[in-house]
Design a protein around this motif. Sequence first.
Motif, PDB file in Angstrom:
ATOM      1  N   TRP A 140     -12.353   2.201  -0.230  1.00  0.00           N
ATOM      2  CA  TRP A 140     -13.642   2.271  -0.920  1.00  0.00           C
ATOM      3  C   TRP A 140     -13.453   2.110  -2.429  1.00  0.00           C
ATOM      4  CZ3 TRP A 140     -18.325   1.293  -0.012  1.00  0.00           C
ATOM      5  CH2 TRP A 140     -19.356   1.834  -0.775  1.00  0.00           C
ATOM      6  N   GLN A 141     -12.404   2.790  -2.974  1.00  0.00           N
ATOM      7  CA  GLN A 141     -12.119   2.649  -4.410  1.00  0.00           C
ATOM      8  C   GLN A 141     -11.776   1.201  -4.754  1.00  0.00           C
ATOM      9  OE1 GLN A 141      -9.080   5.679  -4.607  1.00  0.00           O
ATOM     10  NE2 GLN A 141     -10.295   6.864  -6.066  1.00  0.00           N
ATOM     11  N   THR A 142     -10.970   0.548  -3.889  1.00  0.00           N
ATOM     12  CA  THR A 142     -10.602  -0.845  -4.140  1.00  0.00           C
ATOM     13  C   THR A 142     -11.848  -1.722  -4.204  1.00  0.00           C
ATOM     14  OG1 THR A 142      -8.603  -0.452  -2.882  1.00  0.00           O
ATOM     15  CG2 THR A 142      -9.135  -2.737  -3.359  1.00  0.00           C
ATOM     16  N   ILE A 143     -12.775  -1.495  -3.261  1.00  0.00           N
ATOM     17  CA  ILE A 143     -13.982  -2.325  -3.225  1.00  0.00           C
ATOM     18  C   ILE A 143     -14.825  -2.092  -4.479  1.00  0.00           C
ATOM     19  CG2 ILE A 143     -16.176  -2.656  -2.026  1.00  0.00           C
ATOM     20  CD1 ILE A 143     -14.666  -2.291   0.598  1.00  0.00           C
ATOM     21  N   ILE A 144     -15.036  -0.828  -4.838  1.00  0.00           N
ATOM     22  CA  ILE A 144     -15.917  -0.517  -5.961  1.00  0.00           C
ATOM     23  C   ILE A 144     -15.277  -0.888  -7.301  1.00  0.00           C
ATOM     24  CG2 ILE A 144     -17.062   1.372  -7.229  1.00  0.00           C
ATOM     25  CD1 ILE A 144     -18.444   0.797  -4.662  1.00  0.00           C
TER      26      ILE A 144
ATOM     27  N   ARG B  93     -14.937 -12.173   5.414  1.00  0.00           N
ATOM     28  CA  ARG B  93     -13.796 -11.314   5.708  1.00  0.00           C
ATOM     29  C   ARG B  93     -13.538 -11.121   7.194  1.00  0.00           C
ATOM     30  NH1 ARG B  93     -11.453  -8.565   1.463  1.00  0.00           N
ATOM     31  NH2 ARG B  93     -11.512  -9.983  -0.297  1.00  0.00           N
ATOM     32  N   TYR B  94     -14.553 -11.284   8.053  1.00  0.00           N
ATOM     33  CA  TYR B  94     -14.348 -10.970   9.459  1.00  0.00           C
ATOM     34  C   TYR B  94     -14.457 -12.217  10.324  1.00  0.00           C
ATOM     35  CZ  TYR B  94     -15.474  -6.343   7.616  1.00  0.00           C
ATOM     36  OH  TYR B  94     -15.503  -5.204   6.883  1.00  0.00           O
ATOM     37  N   ARG B  95     -13.859 -12.151  11.500  1.00  0.00           N
ATOM     38  CA  ARG B  95     -14.008 -13.194  12.508  1.00  0.00           C
ATOM     39  C   ARG B  95     -14.810 -12.617  13.653  1.00  0.00           C
ATOM     40  NH1 ARG B  95     -13.293 -15.222   8.899  1.00  0.00           N
ATOM     41  NH2 ARG B  95     -11.678 -16.577   8.076  1.00  0.00           N
TER      42      ARG B  95
ATOM     43  N   ALA C  27       5.164  -6.255   8.304  1.00  0.00           N
ATOM     44  CA  ALA C  27       4.811  -6.234   6.880  1.00  0.00           C
ATOM     45  C   ALA C  27       3.465  -6.905   6.661  1.00  0.00           C
ATOM     46  CB  ALA C  27       5.890  -6.933   6.071  1.00  0.00           C
ATOM     47  N   ALA C  28       3.268  -8.018   7.371  1.00  0.00           N
ATOM     48  CA  ALA C  28       1.996  -8.745   7.209  1.00  0.00           C
ATOM     49  C   ALA C  28       0.838  -7.892   7.688  1.00  0.00           C
ATOM     50  CB  ALA C  28       2.053 -10.054   7.987  1.00  0.00           C
ATOM     51  N   ALA C  29       1.057  -7.191   8.799  1.00  0.00           N
ATOM     52  CA  ALA C  29      -0.012  -6.340   9.332  1.00  0.00           C
ATOM     53  C   ALA C  29      -0.338  -5.234   8.338  1.00  0.00           C
ATOM     54  CB  ALA C  29       0.407  -5.760  10.674  1.00  0.00           C
ATOM     55  N   ALA C  30       0.711  -4.687   7.724  1.00  0.00           N
ATOM     56  CA  ALA C  30       0.491  -3.619   6.752  1.00  0.00           C
ATOM     57  C   ALA C  30      -0.296  -4.145   5.563  1.00  0.00           C
ATOM     58  CB  ALA C  30       1.831  -3.053   6.293  1.00  0.00           C
ATOM     59  N   ARG C  31       0.073  -5.358   5.134  1.00  0.00           N
ATOM     60  CA  ARG C  31      -0.665  -5.935   4.001  1.00  0.00           C
ATOM     61  C   ARG C  31      -2.106  -6.205   4.400  1.00  0.00           C
ATOM     62  NH1 ARG C  31       2.484 -11.019   2.115  1.00  0.00           N
ATOM     63  NH2 ARG C  31       0.989 -11.030   0.423  1.00  0.00           N
ATOM     64  N   ASN C  32      -2.286  -6.675   5.642  1.00  0.00           N
ATOM     65  CA  ASN C  32      -3.635  -6.940   6.126  1.00  0.00           C
ATOM     66  C   ASN C  32      -4.476  -5.674   6.120  1.00  0.00           C
ATOM     67  OD1 ASN C  32      -4.604  -9.411   6.593  1.00  0.00           O
ATOM     68  ND2 ASN C  32      -3.718  -9.645   8.630  1.00  0.00           N
ATOM     69  N   ASN C  33      -3.829  -4.557   6.491  1.00  0.00           N
ATOM     70  CA  ASN C  33      -4.539  -3.292   6.529  1.00  0.00           C
ATOM     71  C   ASN C  33      -5.086  -2.910   5.165  1.00  0.00           C
ATOM     72  OD1 ASN C  33      -4.778  -2.469   9.070  1.00  0.00           O
ATOM     73  ND2 ASN C  33      -2.823  -1.345   9.142  1.00  0.00           N
ATOM     74  N   LEU C  34      -4.367  -3.329   4.116  1.00  0.00           N
ATOM     75  CA  LEU C  34      -4.831  -3.015   2.772  1.00  0.00           C
ATOM     76  C   LEU C  34      -6.072  -3.827   2.429  1.00  0.00           C
ATOM     77  CD1 LEU C  34      -1.466  -2.847   0.820  1.00  0.00           C
ATOM     78  CD2 LEU C  34      -2.908  -0.958   1.543  1.00  0.00           C
ATOM     79  N   ARG C  35      -6.315  -4.892   3.192  1.00  0.00           N
ATOM     80  CA  ARG C  35      -7.425  -5.777   2.844  1.00  0.00           C
ATOM     81  C   ARG C  35      -8.571  -5.705   3.843  1.00  0.00           C
ATOM     82  NH1 ARG C  35      -6.895 -11.373   2.078  1.00  0.00           N
ATOM     83  NH2 ARG C  35      -8.614 -11.094   0.653  1.00  0.00           N
ATOM     84  N   THR C  36      -8.599  -4.716   4.707  1.00  0.00           N
ATOM     85  CA  THR C  36      -9.728  -4.652   5.620  1.00  0.00           C
ATOM     86  C   THR C  36     -10.170  -3.213   5.821  1.00  0.00           C
ATOM     87  OG1 THR C  36     -10.628  -5.509   7.664  1.00  0.00           O
ATOM     88  CG2 THR C  36      -8.430  -4.530   7.778  1.00  0.00           C
ATOM     89  N   GLU C  37     -11.251  -3.066   6.601  1.00  0.00           N
ATOM     90  CA  GLU C  37     -11.869  -1.761   6.743  1.00  0.00           C
ATOM     91  C   GLU C  37     -11.608  -1.233   8.150  1.00  0.00           C
ATOM     92  OE1 GLU C  37     -13.667  -4.531   5.562  1.00  0.00           O
ATOM     93  OE2 GLU C  37     -13.018  -3.927   3.576  1.00  0.00           O
ATOM     94  N   PRO C  38     -11.879   0.061   8.374  1.00  0.00           N
ATOM     95  CA  PRO C  38     -11.742   0.594   9.731  1.00  0.00           C
ATOM     96  C   PRO C  38     -12.641  -0.168  10.703  1.00  0.00           C
ATOM     97  CG  PRO C  38     -12.136   2.353   8.144  1.00  0.00           C
ATOM     98  CD  PRO C  38     -12.262   1.083   7.399  1.00  0.00           C
ATOM     99  N   LYS C  39     -12.230  -0.170  11.968  1.00  0.00           N
ATOM    100  CA  LYS C  39     -12.927  -0.982  12.966  1.00  0.00           C
ATOM    101  C   LYS C  39     -14.422  -0.660  13.037  1.00  0.00           C
ATOM    102  CE  LYS C  39     -12.241  -3.036  17.433  1.00  0.00           C
ATOM    103  NZ  LYS C  39     -11.728  -2.941  18.783  1.00  0.00           N
TER     104      LYS C  39
END
Lengths: 303, 278
Positions: B183-187, B88-90, A22-34
Motif C-alpha cells: 500500500w505504501q509503495t502504491i501511494i 497489471r492483471y491477466r 527469485a523471479a517469483a519473489a520479485r513478482n510478489n513485490l509488484r502485485t497485490e494479495p489474491k
Amino acid sequence: MTMQIADSAPLSAPDARARARAAAARNNLRTEPKAVRIAIITLAVLFLSVFVVLPLVLVFAQAFSKGILAYFAALAEPEALAAIKLTLVVAAISVSLNLVFGLVAAWAIAKFEFTGKTFLITLIDLPFSVSPVISGLVFVLLFGAQGYFGGWLRDHDIQILFAVPGIALATTFVTFPFVARALIPLMQEQGTQEEEAAISLGASGLQTFFRVTLPNIKWGVLYGVLLCNARAMGEFGAVSVVSGHIRGETNTMPLLVEILYNEYQFVAAFAIASLLAMLALLTLIAKTILERHLDEGYDVNDH
Amino acid sequence: MGAIAARRRTLPGFGLTMGLTLTWLSVIILIPLAGLLLKSTELSLDQFWAIVSSRRTLNALRVSFGLAFAAACVNLVMGSIVVWALVRYRFPGRRIFDAIVDVPFALPTAVAGVALTSLFAEKGWLGAPLAALGIKVAFTPVGIFVAMIFIGIPFVVRTVQPVLQDIDAEIEEAAGSLGASRWQTIIRVILPSLAPALLTGLALAFARAVGEYGSVIFIAGNLPNVSEIAPLLIVIRLSEFRYADATAIAVVMLVVSFVIIFAVNRLQRWAQDRVPVR
C-alpha cells in the motif's frame, strides 16, 4: 518489459529453480494479495459491463425486438434511406476536406521547424474542446438570418443553413483535428532524411511526397480517416443546430434516431441506431488492426 | 505567429503548405469562433451579466459544471481501477475489455443517449430493479450524471494506461525490498508518477462532459432549473431566436474550455519535466 528468464541461455536445473524463485519473489513485490486482485478485476469488469456492454447489447436487442422483418422494414423506409444517403454524402465531403487539410498541415508542421508550432497544434485541436452545440452555433451566427452573412446570402439566394452545405461545414469543424493529429507525430518521428535524399536525387516536391512520404504514412492516413469518418457519421449536437430537421431532406442518421425515438417508434429508432453502433464497432476493430501496423513501423526499443 | 521562419530549407513546399494550413484553419475554425466572440461584444457588460446571472442560466451552468465534475471524479476512481486491472492483471476477456473502453469515443452520442435512456428508464433492464429500490435515474439529474460517466470513461483510462505501462519495475521492487508495504509503495511511489496523467484524464473527462449534448438530452428529462444542461439551453435560446442569450452562454462555456486546455497543456509540460531518466 519485466522478466524474460524463460528464453535466456540454457541453465542447469537447480540454477533455473533458484532463478524462478527469485523471479517469483520479485513478482510478489509488484502485485497485490489474491483477494484484492479479484476485487479489482471484478469492479473493473462490472463497471465496463454496466456502462458500456449493456447499452451496446440493448441497441441490438431493441432493434430486433419485433423480429428481423420489422428491422429491415424500418431501414427500408424512404426517410431512413434519405438519412443514410445524407450521412454518407456529408461524411464524404468532410472526410475528404479534412484529409487534404491533414496532409498539408502535417507536411508543414512535421517537416519544418518554426516558432509557434505548439500554438498552431493547439489551434488545430480546438474543436476537440468546444461543445458540439457551440460548433453548430458559430455557423448559425455567421450564416443565419440574423447572422453576419445572412443578408448577403439571402440576396444571392444561397442556402447554407438548414441545407447540406451547413451540415457539411459543421461536421468539418467538429472532425477538423483527426487526420492532422494522426499524421503529425508519425511524420515527426520519421524525420526528413528520406525526403531530402529524394530531392537531392532530383525528384520534384510532389514526386517526393507521393513516392516517398505517402507510402511511409499510409497506415497513419487510414487511421486518421477512419476516426474522422466515425465521428463525421455520428455527429449529433453540431449537426442538430444547423440542420433545421427537415424530414427526408436535412436529417442525418443520428438526427433521425432522435426523431423516431421521440415519436416512440423504438424499433425504427434502434434499427438506425444499430447501423451506427455497427459502424462504431467496425471502426474499433479496424483501429486495433491499424494500431498494430503503426506499432510495427516504430522502433522496437521505444514504444 | 509572425516570425515563421523555416530553418530547414532543404525540403520544398513550406510556404505553400503553411499558407494553406493557416487559411483553411482560419476559414473553418478561427473565423467562426471569432464571430461568436465578436457577437458577444454587441452586448453591454450589464446585458451580458443579466443573461448569465439569470436564474435559469445559472441553474443550467450549475447542472452542467457540477454534474460534469462529479462524473469526472467517478471516472478518475473507476478509470484507475480499470487501468490497474487491464495493465497489471491477466484475466479472461482482458483484451476485449481493453478494446471496449474506446466504445464511448466511437459510439455516436445520440445512440448512446437513446440506449442509456432505455436501459435506465423505469421499465428498462437496469431501471426496473433500481426503481424497485426507490431510485429513479432516467429523466432526473442522476440520469445526466450516468450519461456523463459513460462518455468520460476513455479519457482517464487512455491517458493513464501508457504511463502505468512504462513505470519502471525496479523502482517498485526497490521500495518493496526496502520494507515498504504494498500500500505504501502504491501511494508513495506509483501514485506520484501517475499524478500528471490522472489529472490530465480528469480534466479531459470534465471538459468533455461539460460540453456534452447528444448522450445527455435523452436521459435528462430537461426540466428547466433542475435537469437542463447549458448546451441544451443554448439550443432552446436559438430556437426562440434569442441569439444574444445563446451567445452569452456559449462564451462562458468557451472561456472555461480554454482554461481547461491551458491547464492540460501545463499538466503535460509538468509530466514531461519529470520523466525519470532511464
